[in-house]
Design a protein around this motif. Sequence first.
Motif: not given
Length: 202
Positions: A115, A151, A194
Amino acid sequence: PNYIFVSGPPFFHILLACFISQFTTAKLVVDYRDLWVGDPYRPKTIKSYLYRIMSRPVEKFILKRAYAVNYISNEMLRDQKKIYPFISNSNNLHISTGYDDEDLQNINNASRYSKKFIAHIGNADIDMNLWDIINLVSDQEVQHRLDEKSLKFLFVGLKNRILEEIVPNDIRHYFHFIDYVPHLEALQLMSDCKGLLLLGSN
């Protein structure tokens, strides 16, 4: 051979396959990824405009001699019929591209990227709005949110060097590039990342 299967664009390959089929007993099967004369984008130059006009009788010639013609959407087939009313549903059909629900069944979600990434699967080509993603990631508020959730953006595709070469050094750590992954791993990435990033064409 029993069949000659050809996919386009480029459309010269379709014309070449058509001529080859005339000198054999093989049946011509044409697969359209994009429309030729019916391309929804307006020609940008006089040369491309003339090319499209001259291509119309050539495409008509091919369609009349093809054993079967496939389009990737019903909309594409409908637009083609507006240009060439003689084509019928008996040998012109649509087989959708992309992935079906069953393709994503039994996918192993233990992806090495988990993710941590928002993924773009496929080529980030030169006609896409690549600066949009660069300008987005250059924004400090966006960087803060990415850092907060740990991220990054993952780009998978052979042409991603085009984007890789123009990403500024100060935001390069938000991007990760992979040239190629097998089909199954691409499905795993889409299932497990994600989010997915879609880049529009300009």
